[in-house]
Design a protein around this motif. Structure first.
Motif, PDB file in Angstrom:
ATOM      1  N   HIS A   1      44.586  36.004  34.710  1.00  0.00           N
ATOM      2  CA  HIS A   1      45.396  36.235  36.743  1.00  0.00           C
ATOM      3  C   HIS A   1      45.997  37.101  36.693  1.00  0.00           C
ATOM      4  O   HIS A   1      46.282  37.944  37.154  1.00  0.00           O
ATOM      5  N   ASP A   2      47.221  36.117  35.942  1.00  0.00           N
ATOM      6  CA  ASP A   2      48.743  37.247  36.080  1.00  0.00           C
ATOM      7  C   ASP A   2      48.724  38.889  35.403  1.00  0.00           C
ATOM      8  O   ASP A   2      49.203  39.604  35.638  1.00  0.00           O
ATOM      9  N   ARG A   3      47.720  38.379  34.496  1.00  0.00           N
ATOM     10  CA  ARG A   3      47.911  39.802  33.543  1.00  0.00           C
ATOM     11  C   ARG A   3      47.495  40.449  34.107  1.00  0.00           C
ATOM     12  O   ARG A   3      47.671  42.182  34.575  1.00  0.00           O
ATOM     13  N   ARG A   4      45.805  40.324  35.561  1.00  0.00           N
ATOM     14  CA  ARG A   4      45.218  40.911  36.347  1.00  0.00           C
ATOM     15  C   ARG A   4      45.958  42.322  36.977  1.00  0.00           C
ATOM     16  O   ARG A   4      45.938  43.247  37.496  1.00  0.00           O
TER      17      ARG A   4
ATOM     18  N   ALA B   1      43.140  28.355  52.308  1.00  0.00           N
ATOM     19  CA  ALA B   1      43.793  27.429  51.951  1.00  0.00           C
ATOM     20  C   ALA B   1      44.049  27.709  50.571  1.00  0.00           C
ATOM     21  O   ALA B   1      45.018  27.275  49.530  1.00  0.00           O
ATOM     22  N   ASP B   2      42.928  27.098  49.664  1.00  0.00           N
ATOM     23  CA  ASP B   2      42.661  27.386  48.308  1.00  0.00           C
ATOM     24  C   ASP B   2      42.857  28.346  47.739  1.00  0.00           C
ATOM     25  O   ASP B   2      42.637  30.025  48.084  1.00  0.00           O
ATOM     26  N   ARG B   3      43.664  28.317  45.909  1.00  0.00           N
ATOM     27  CA  ARG B   3      43.302  29.420  45.793  1.00  0.00           C
ATOM     28  C   ARG B   3      41.766  30.197  45.285  1.00  0.00           C
ATOM     29  O   ARG B   3      42.008  29.120  43.970  1.00  0.00           O
ATOM     30  N   THR B   4      41.711  30.894  45.202  1.00  0.00           N
ATOM     31  CA  THR B   4      39.895  30.815  45.341  1.00  0.00           C
ATOM     32  C   THR B   4      39.620  32.217  44.991  1.00  0.00           C
ATOM     33  O   THR B   4      38.857  32.734  44.392  1.00  0.00           O
ATOM     34  N   GLN B   5      40.816  33.679  44.687  1.00  0.00           N
ATOM     35  CA  GLN B   5      40.459  34.262  44.237  1.00  0.00           C
ATOM     36  C   GLN B   5      41.139  34.619  43.041  1.00  0.00           C
ATOM     37  O   GLN B   5      42.038  34.195  42.699  1.00  0.00           O
ATOM     38  N   TYR B   6      39.822  35.152  42.132  1.00  0.00           N
ATOM     39  CA  TYR B   6      40.313  35.591  40.715  1.00  0.00           C
ATOM     40  C   TYR B   6      39.965  36.766  40.080  1.00  0.00           C
ATOM     41  O   TYR B   6      40.539  37.053  39.171  1.00  0.00           O
ATOM     42  N   GLU B   7      39.423  37.763  41.464  1.00  0.00           N
ATOM     43  CA  GLU B   7      39.193  38.837  41.205  1.00  0.00           C
ATOM     44  C   GLU B   7      40.085  39.923  41.614  1.00  0.00           C
ATOM     45  O   GLU B   7      40.521  39.418  42.947  1.00  0.00           O
ATOM     46  N   THR B   8      40.601  41.352  41.715  1.00  0.00           N
ATOM     47  CA  THR B   8      40.724  42.474  41.968  1.00  0.00           C
ATOM     48  C   THR B   8      39.683  42.815  43.326  1.00  0.00           C
ATOM     49  O   THR B   8      38.640  43.354  42.124  1.00  0.00           O
ATOM     50  N   HIS B   9      39.701  43.073  44.349  1.00  0.00           N
ATOM     51  CA  HIS B   9      39.414  43.894  45.424  1.00  0.00           C
ATOM     52  C   HIS B   9      39.485  45.170  45.873  1.00  0.00           C
ATOM     53  O   HIS B   9      41.036  44.919  45.983  1.00  0.00           O
TER      54      HIS B   9
ATOM     55  N   ILE C   1      43.977  47.171  47.972  1.00  0.00           N
ATOM     56  CA  ILE C   1      43.915  46.204  46.716  1.00  0.00           C
ATOM     57  C   ILE C   1      44.293  44.751  46.558  1.00  0.00           C
ATOM     58  O   ILE C   1      45.444  44.953  46.986  1.00  0.00           O
ATOM     59  N   ASP C   2      43.090  44.479  47.058  1.00  0.00           N
ATOM     60  CA  ASP C   2      43.524  42.424  46.751  1.00  0.00           C
ATOM     61  C   ASP C   2      43.427  41.861  45.567  1.00  0.00           C
ATOM     62  O   ASP C   2      42.689  41.883  44.692  1.00  0.00           O
ATOM     63  N   THR C   3      44.137  41.607  44.930  1.00  0.00           N
ATOM     64  CA  THR C   3      44.676  40.606  44.006  1.00  0.00           C
ATOM     65  C   THR C   3      45.435  39.442  43.768  1.00  0.00           C
ATOM     66  O   THR C   3      45.088  38.862  44.618  1.00  0.00           O
ATOM     67  N   PRO C   4      44.632  39.023  42.784  1.00  0.00           N
ATOM     68  CA  PRO C   4      44.539  37.358  42.030  1.00  0.00           C
ATOM     69  C   PRO C   4      45.757  37.053  42.773  1.00  0.00           C
ATOM     70  O   PRO C   4      46.503  37.679  42.456  1.00  0.00           O
ATOM     71  N   GLY C   5      46.618  35.843  42.660  1.00  0.00           N
ATOM     72  CA  GLY C   5      47.343  35.466  43.216  1.00  0.00           C
ATOM     73  C   GLY C   5      48.048  34.825  41.738  1.00  0.00           C
ATOM     74  O   GLY C   5      47.722  34.289  40.588  1.00  0.00           O
ATOM     75  N   LEU C   6      49.240  35.081  41.956  1.00  0.00           N
ATOM     76  CA  LEU C   6      50.039  34.349  40.378  1.00  0.00           C
ATOM     77  C   LEU C   6      50.441  33.180  40.236  1.00  0.00           C
ATOM     78  O   LEU C   6      50.810  32.758  41.042  1.00  0.00           O
TER      79      LEU C   6
ATOM     80  N   MET D   1      48.797  44.927  46.506  1.00  0.00           N
ATOM     81  CA  MET D   1      49.113  43.291  47.156  1.00  0.00           C
ATOM     82  C   MET D   1      49.544  42.888  46.377  1.00  0.00           C
ATOM     83  O   MET D   1      48.168  42.821  44.835  1.00  0.00           O
ATOM     84  N   TRP D   2      50.405  42.250  46.031  1.00  0.00           N
ATOM     85  CA  TRP D   2      51.092  41.796  44.728  1.00  0.00           C
ATOM     86  C   TRP D   2      51.813  40.821  44.885  1.00  0.00           C
ATOM     87  O   TRP D   2      52.757  41.451  46.013  1.00  0.00           O
ATOM     88  N   GLY D   3      51.867  39.056  44.491  1.00  0.00           N
ATOM     89  CA  GLY D   3      52.455  38.906  44.710  1.00  0.00           C
ATOM     90  C   GLY D   3      51.602  36.744  44.532  1.00  0.00           C
ATOM     91  O   GLY D   3      50.614  36.664  43.914  1.00  0.00           O
ATOM     92  N   VAL D   4      52.924  35.359  44.666  1.00  0.00           N
ATOM     93  CA  VAL D   4      52.313  34.645  44.287  1.00  0.00           C
ATOM     94  C   VAL D   4      51.175  34.331  45.475  1.00  0.00           C
ATOM     95  O   VAL D   4      50.791  34.693  46.291  1.00  0.00           O
ATOM     96  N   PHE D   5      50.255  32.858  45.225  1.00  0.00           N
ATOM     97  CA  PHE D   5      49.206  32.650  45.336  1.00  0.00           C
ATOM     98  C   PHE D   5      49.714  32.505  46.541  1.00  0.00           C
ATOM     99  O   PHE D   5      50.550  31.501  47.232  1.00  0.00           O
TER     100      PHE D   5
END
Ligand SMILES: Nc1nc2c(ncn2[C@@H]2O[C@H](COP(=O)(O)OP(=O)(O)OP(=O)(O)O)[C@@H](O)[C@H]2O)c(=O)[nH]1
Ligand SMILES: [Mg+2]
Length: 628
Positions: free
Chosen positions: A118-121, A88-96, A106-111, A57-61
């Motif tokens: 985070h964007d790079r990851r 509701a918050d952008r809480t995710q900074y890691e890829t799960h 695969i859950d990625t940090p919001g862009l 999954m990839w996209g804005v926060f």
């Protein structure tokens, strides 16, 4: 060596992308070096040797990536782990990574959350996946469209069927409540879908536009706080949230995994190549700047070098004038019989010259040192390298000043000066015209004379010589003759002088002997101290004066020029000279050289620029011709 995939190398498409990736790898290596390339290889290897299908999954926060994974897990009947949380918050900074059946979600940090890392990851994860799910909302903004386009472009647009889905999430919040008017809701869904499709088309993603799904991962956020939701928890929205259709499309696309993997490889190496090209560009800018400042420094060092040359030339010209003046004074003095000029004036003049010249050199060195631009340009080494030189120049400059009254330390005085070859013949000729016989004849005459004198006791000699000298001008009275006869051993000398009238009297014989010694030393290019030089100058002058011929004068002047050359050479340039002036001059020169010795660095920089240009160009070419 690159890691091989599990597939046979004989498979044509495999070989194609594999060779292509290897070429990319090689060029990236030139730009980024081994560790970076190794990392890329490892990433690819880890991905490619993993048999599980990766859905990222990839996209804005806040678009609902985590909520969508929670929903997919619930639909699969897989328990939702703690790590996948909706908020509701952008809480995710890691890829799960969450396993479900033979699939990894695969859950990625919001862009665009403001953290480039985070964007790079997220982008890195998006490149290395079998299936990419771009999650967005009906609010799709221009910046987001640009973000999506850029990511797809940098991955080389390599998304075969089934490998890319665009999910427009949170349709329940688009304006129509499906529970009150389902038809209007469906209409709105289609309108939103078209809006997104049009936006993507407008951004250039027209051909092979991926499927665009309009869904509600979690309508009304009913399950956002539930620890581990199950499928039944979503029953309320199942009739309109289109998740079932999305799941079907997702699974239909992953049956043939080989083309998906090949595409992943192309995306991975395309993205890596794009990054390397960017890196090459910034490295190029830095290297060019380096080159420019090196060239600038070189130009300015050139100016300093010219200044140094000018100072050296001026000092040496002054030295020539001084030595010429002093030796001429010696010569003129020699023509006046009463004068008794010696080397003292020349010595003083040389000392003064040294003091002055070193002072000028030290001044130039200080100015160079104070050229603050060199320091501020980050090349402090200039001042550093000069510091030692300056100190020694200053101390050298100070020493003669302090010692002005003490004995001269100039090499002309303390060291021996070698007369050039030309001096020998000139002195021989001068000898002949002074005495009327050759140097060789003089040598045998003096040898015989010394032998005759040897018969007389040492303490009697001065008395004998006095009588003989007197006799040569006024004849010898009887009582002198009788005195001589009474001194033992005078017979042979008297006989010898009578047989060889060229010798004249003992005074003259001594003069001949002295000139003979000097002439022979010079003729043999033997070293002559400054006193010797002064003496040579005096002799030349006496000789010219005595003869009063144009030829003799010309010879004297030639000799003067020769002597000046010799002294100047000794002070300013003779090989192996330890003149303080030469030492200091060489030190300042060496300091300038040290600074320009970055010639090698310049070459390295220029070479690096060529490497970067070539590699970036090669990468661009490879990107323009991706494997089929
Ligand atoms: N109304 C509605 N809200 C939703 C839907 N899906 C997710 N949300 C809510 O949107 C917010 C963000 O959802 P997340 O799943 O955390 O979004 P995300 O993309 O993972 O966010 P980051 O991890 O920060 O990038 C949460 O409050 C969710 O409950 C939906 O279909 N409808
Ligand atoms: Mg999330």
């Amino acid at each position: 060596m690159r890691h091989r995939t599990g597939h046979s190398r004989k498979a044509a498409p495999m070989t194609t992308w594999h060779d292509w990736a290897e070429k990319i790898d090689e060029q990236i290596w030139h730009i980024e070096g081994e560790p970076h390339v190794q990392q890329l290889r490892d990433l690819w290897h880890a991905f490619n040797t993993d048999p599980r299908t990766k859905i990222t999954m990839w996209g804005v926060f806040n678009s609902g990536k985590s909520s969508l994974i929670r929903r997919l897990l619930a639909e699969d009947g897989t328990p939702v782990p703690e790590s996948v949380r909706a908020g509701a918050d952008r809480t995710q900074y890691e890829t799960h990574v969450v396993a479900s059946g033979d699939v990894d979600y695969i859950d990625t940090p919001g862009l665009d959350s403001g953290a480039p890392e985070h964007d790079r990851r997220a982008d890195a994860a998006a490149a290395l996946t079998d299936v990419l799910v771009v999650v967005t909302t009906p609010l799709l903004r221009q910046a987001e469209v640009r973000r999506i386009t850029r990511m797809l472009t940098r991955s080389g647009h390599r998304y075969p069927d089934g490998s890319l889905h665009i999910v427009v999430n949170q349709l329940d919040e688009a304006g129509v409540d499906p529970r009150s008017d389902l038809a209007a809701y469906q209409e709105l869904k289609e309108t939103k879908r078209q809006t997104v499709v049009n936006a993507l088309r407008a951004a250039g993603i027209s051909e092979a536009l991926p499927p665009v799904h309009t869904v509600c991962a979690d309508a009304w956020r009913i399950n956002s706080r539930r620890a581990s939701p199950v499928a039944a928890n979503y029953d309320a929205s199942r009739s309109f949230d289109s998740i079932t259709e999305f799941v079907a499309a997702l699974h239909a696309g992953i049956h043939h995994r080989t083309p998906l993997r090949h595409a992943s490889a192309v995306r991975h190496w395309t993205r890596a190549a794009q990054d390397a090209i960017d890196s090459a560009e910034s490295q190029l800018a830095a290297q060019r700047e380096l080159l420019e400042s090196a060239d600038d420094a070189r130009r300015r060092i050139g100016v300093w070098r010219e200044k140094l040359t000018a100072v050296a030339a001026a000092c040496e010209a002054r030295l020539r004038t001084i030595v010429h003046r002093e030796l001429r004074a010696v010569m003129l003095a020699a023509e006046r019989p009463s004068s008794d000029s010696d080397g003292a004036r020349l010595q003083t003049a040389l000392t003064t010259w040294h003091t002055q010249s070193l002072h000028e050199l030290a001044q130039l060195a200080s100015q160079f040192d104070a050229d603050t631009d060199f320091g501020s340009a980050g090349r402090g080494s200039v001042s550093d390298s000069l510091a030692g030189t300056l100190d020694s120049v200053r101390s050298l400059g100070a020493a003669p000043r302090a010692d002005l009254s003490s004995p001269m330390s100039s090499p002309t005085i303390t060291r021996l000066v070698t007369l050039s070859d030309a001096a020998g013949p000139a002195l021989r000729k001068s000898f002949e015209s002074s005495f009327g016989f050759t140097v060789d004849r003089a040598a045998s005459l003096i040898a015989g004379y010394d032998e005759a004198v040897g018969h007389i006791a040492t303490d009697q000699r001065s008395g004998v010589f006095a009588i003989l000298n007197r006799a040569s001008t006024s004849g010898m009275p009887q009582f002198d003759r009788e005195r001589l006869m009474s001194i033992p051993g005078t017979g042979p000398l008297m006989a010898y002088l009578e047989r060889n009238p060229e010798l004249g009297d003992p005074d003259n014989a001594a003069k001949i002997a002295r000139r003979l010694k000097l002439t022979n030393r010079a003729a043999a290019a033997a070293p002559i101290v400054v006193g010797g030089i002064v003496e040579v100058a005096r002799i030349m002058s006496e000789n010219a004066h005595a003869q009063r011929t144009v030829q003799a004068n010309a010879e004297r002047d030639r000799m003067l020029a020769q002597l000046v050359d010799d002294v100047v050479a000794a002070e300013t340039g003779a090989a192996g000279s330890t003149s303080p002036w030469i030492t200091a001059l060489n030190q300042v020169r060496a300091a300038l050289d040290t600074h320009t010795a970055s010639d090698d660095d310049r070459k390295k920089t220029a070479a690096r620029i060529q490497v970067l240009l070539a590699a970036a160009e090669a990468l661009s070419r490879l990107l323009a011709q991706p494997p089929r």
